[in-house]
Design a protein around this motif. Sequence first.
Motif, short mmCIF file in Angstrom:
data_model
loop_
_atom_site.label_atom_id
_atom_site.label_comp_id
_atom_site.label_asym_id
_atom_site.label_seq_id
_atom_site.Cartn_x
_atom_site.Cartn_y
_atom_site.Cartn_z
N VAL A 12 -18.46 67.53 -15.50
CA VAL A 12 -18.20 68.58 -16.37
C VAL A 12 -18.87 69.82 -15.83
N LEU A 59 -12.50 67.02 -22.38
CA LEU A 59 -13.78 66.53 -21.25
C LEU A 59 -13.81 64.99 -21.47
N THR A 66 -23.33 66.95 -16.32
CA THR A 66 -22.41 68.32 -17.04
C THR A 66 -23.57 69.58 -16.33
N LEU A 82 -19.93 71.60 -25.87
CA LEU A 82 -20.30 70.30 -25.10
C LEU A 82 -21.03 69.53 -26.26
N THR A 88 -24.78 61.84 -20.98
CA THR A 88 -24.60 62.69 -19.69
C THR A 88 -25.96 63.34 -19.50
#
Length: 263
Positions: A12, A59, A66, A82, A88
């Motif tokens: 991302v 996402l 990310t 987010l 992540t």
Amino acid sequence: MDFSDINERGVVLLGCGKMGSAMLAGWLESGLSPKAATVLDPAPSDWLQSTGVGLNTSLPPAPAVTLIAVKPQMMGAALPALRGLSDTLFVTVAAGTPIAAYEAQLGDIRLVRAMPNTPAAVGRGITAIIGNPATTPADLDLAEGFLSAVGEVVRLEHEGQMDAVTGLSGSGPAYVFHMIEAMAAAGVAQGLSPDLALQLARATVAGSGALAMTGEDPGQLRVNVTSPNGTTQAGLEVLMPELPDLMARVVAAATDRSRALRS
């Protein structure tokens, strides 16, 4: 870098301006599948739209990485997008925003803070990184692998060093660009045309930088090009008494400003 696991889990990218675009371009050239990348950007460029990445879509739940590449003043509005991500590694290249600010917004996260510089846009940058306490050695290796797509990567001992990195390498390209301007102006003052003086100054700085990257001590390189009682020595006798103190004050001013902006 092996992108197989990353291509499976996804990446991302929050924000895709100059730095974000440079990072994404480096990843795509290194083996990242466009289908594995999801980019959130309110005004995607024509280049970004041509890459085949996912744009402003939902996402992946647990992307491998990310990347946060928005301007600090946009951080408060952008980060909430987010909050639903899990497992992540967050990597931020936003200048001036400390690790604690991301932890306050996103909670218990693994985060690597990075400070690249603008030569990253041509794959010749240098990036300093530091992880928060939750990051693992594998996380730092992953971040370094990702960021090396746009140049060298160095690791810091503690976050407080980031201000000095900002003052030296983060702001440093502007110092070099101004040196090129000054060298060109000096050439014009000695009778060269502006175009020729600029061409000579640009090539001299670029070539000297490439030579400096061979690993030889820069002091020795200076000695190598300085003949006793020659033209270079005459110039250095003017430059050397003034430049070290001037450069120390330049980097200190930028470092102090970096500290002030985060306080």
